[in-house]
Design a protein around this motif. Structure first.
Motif, short mmCIF file in Angstrom:
data_model
loop_
_atom_site.label_atom_id
_atom_site.label_comp_id
_atom_site.label_asym_id
_atom_site.label_seq_id
_atom_site.Cartn_x
_atom_site.Cartn_y
_atom_site.Cartn_z
N ASP A 115 0.83 -1.21 0.00
CA ASP A 115 0.00 0.00 0.00
C ASP A 115 0.87 1.26 0.00
O ASP A 115 0.58 2.23 -0.71
CB ASP A 115 -0.93 0.01 1.22
N TYR A 154 -9.95 -0.12 3.00
CA TYR A 154 -11.01 -0.31 2.01
C TYR A 154 -11.92 -1.49 2.35
O TYR A 154 -12.98 -1.65 1.75
CB TYR A 154 -10.39 -0.49 0.63
N GLU A 192 -16.03 2.73 4.10
CA GLU A 192 -15.08 2.99 3.01
C GLU A 192 -15.57 2.43 1.69
O GLU A 192 -15.51 3.10 0.64
CB GLU A 192 -13.70 2.41 3.37
N ARG A 193 -16.09 1.20 1.71
CA ARG A 193 -16.56 0.59 0.45
C ARG A 193 -17.83 1.25 -0.08
O ARG A 193 -17.91 1.59 -1.26
CB ARG A 193 -16.81 -0.92 0.66
N ASP A 203 -17.76 3.68 -3.34
CA ASP A 203 -18.54 3.36 -4.55
C ASP A 203 -19.51 4.49 -4.90
O ASP A 203 -19.74 4.78 -6.07
CB ASP A 203 -19.32 2.06 -4.34
N LYS A 246 -17.10 3.29 -8.66
CA LYS A 246 -16.40 2.06 -9.04
C LYS A 246 -15.75 2.17 -10.40
O LYS A 246 -14.71 1.56 -10.65
CB LYS A 246 -17.37 0.88 -9.01
N LEU A 259 -12.23 3.20 -10.08
CA LEU A 259 -11.34 2.36 -9.29
C LEU A 259 -10.34 1.68 -10.22
O LEU A 259 -10.70 0.82 -11.02
CB LEU A 259 -12.14 1.32 -8.51
N GLU A 262 -7.24 0.35 -9.05
CA GLU A 262 -6.45 -0.65 -8.33
C GLU A 262 -7.01 -0.80 -6.94
O GLU A 262 -7.44 0.18 -6.31
CB GLU A 262 -4.98 -0.19 -8.27
N LYS A 263 -7.00 -2.03 -6.44
CA LYS A 263 -7.47 -2.23 -5.07
C LYS A 263 -6.78 -3.44 -4.45
O LYS A 263 -6.36 -4.37 -5.12
CB LYS A 263 -8.99 -2.40 -5.02
N SER A 264 -6.67 -3.37 -3.16
CA SER A 264 -6.22 -4.51 -2.36
C SER A 264 -7.21 -4.65 -1.23
O SER A 264 -8.23 -3.95 -1.20
CB SER A 264 -4.80 -4.25 -1.83
N GLY A 278 -7.95 1.24 -1.66
CA GLY A 278 -8.62 1.47 -2.93
C GLY A 278 -7.99 2.67 -3.62
O GLY A 278 -7.80 3.72 -2.99
N HIS A 279 -7.67 2.53 -4.88
CA HIS A 279 -7.03 3.61 -5.65
C HIS A 279 -7.97 4.05 -6.76
O HIS A 279 -8.26 3.30 -7.70
CB HIS A 279 -5.70 3.10 -6.23
#
Length: 317
Positions: free
Chosen positions: A101, A261, A266-267, A271, A276, A279, A281-283, A287-288
């Motif tokens: 991250d 995220y 956060e999610r 969104d 979305k 978005l 990139e995400k882990s 969230g990027h």
């Protein structure tokens, strides 16, 4: 005899006057010679000093002109960045970010045009790291704890830290989102100057210049949201989205990072207000999003409204 005496007197006068005239002329010449010598010496000293000053100026100019301008505001070397990331990821702080991250955010900062404008919501264990990584850039921190913000600023006067009073509660997330969607064409527009807004989710009491800066990178890593009455990150996420869409200049794209995220707030808010479709990139923990500047007449946070609403309702259920 009378004549003889007169002649003698005349001769005496001549003898007495002659040496006087000779002495006076000699004195004038000495003064003139001294003046010329002093003037010549002063001229030579001035000439030597001027030539030395010119030589130094020329040498300095030569060095400056031969030195690339970029070296003055050169970015941090890769070895320094990698070292900072390594030790930050090994921190003893329980809530520190993991290496992947940290690197994702660092990579964006490295590609950011200088000077880079970096806004962070939340004072964390990575605060000093963000300041260091955004070398020669503008880094501003926003935190909800005025006492901790004052403490950090006193301890590290090189940091720009501002406190903000959140009026939201984590338990009110759904009502706040519904209110923002109802006011999307009025107080809660996606493109606006939040300084003059009464949107419940918008932060309108930040320093004036925060709203005027075209932020290149925004990180949402605060405020707290561990219990129902905690402020949660709804306002920070909404504000980040508005700031990114309301830029007046600079790069039309803004990178928004959303830490933790995996959390519901956060999610869902990510969104809803960052979308979305943005978005990239995400882990599990980060969230990027990459948001683009929008037209001031826009009344939708996301371009793909239907798909976003479906994903948000699915996440909430």
């Amino acid at each position: 005899m009378k004549n003889t005496n007169n002649n003698n007197n005349n001769n005496t006068k001549l003898i007495l006057l002659h040496p006087y005239i000779q002495k006076q002329g000699s004195s004038n010449r000495l003064w003139l010679l001294a003046f010329i010598s002093i003037f010549t010496l002063a001229f030579l000293l001035t000439l030597i000093y001027t030539r030395e000053a010119y030589s130094i100026t020329t040498a300095t100019t030569s060095i400056t002109s031969s030195t690339p301008i970029n070296t003055i505001n050169a970015p941090l070397p890769s070895t320094v960045i990698n070292t900072l990331l390594h030790y930050a990821s090994k921190s003893n702080d329980t809530y520190h970010m993991n290496y992947s991250d940290l690197k994702s955010i660092s990579d964006v900062l490295r590609k950011c045009s200088s000077p880079c404008n970096f806004l962070i919501f939340g004072l964390t264990g990575e605060t000093l790291l963000w300041k260091a990584l955004n070398h020669n850039g503008r880094t501003v921190f926003i935190d909800e704890n005025r006492y901790y913000a004052a403490y950090i600023e006193e301890k590290h006067p090189e940091l720009d830290v501002f406190d903000v009073q959140y009026t939201t509660k984590r338990s009110e997330m759904k009502e706040l989102i519904a209110s923002a969607k109802e006011q999307v064409s009025n107080e809660c527009k996606p493109v606006q100057n939040l300084l003059f807004s009464d949107c419940k989710l918008g932060l309108n009491d930040l320093p004036n210049h925060v709203y005027e800066v075209d932020w290149d990178v925004i990180l949402v890593d605060g405020p707290r949201g561990d219990w129902p009455d905690a402020p949660g990150r709804m306002s920070a996420i909404f504000t980040a989205g508005v700031l990114a869409r309301s830029k007046n200049g600079g790069n039309p794209k803004t990178h928004v990072f959303l830490h933790d995220y995996f959390g519901e707030v956060e999610r869902v808010c990510g969104d809803e207000f960052l979308c979305k479709e943005n978005l990239v990139e995400k882990s599990q923990t980060l969230g990027h999003f990459v948001l683009e500047k929008m037209d001031e007449k826009s009344v939708h946070y996301c371009k793909n409204v239907n798909n976003n609403n479906n994903s948000s309702s699915t996440t909430s259920s």
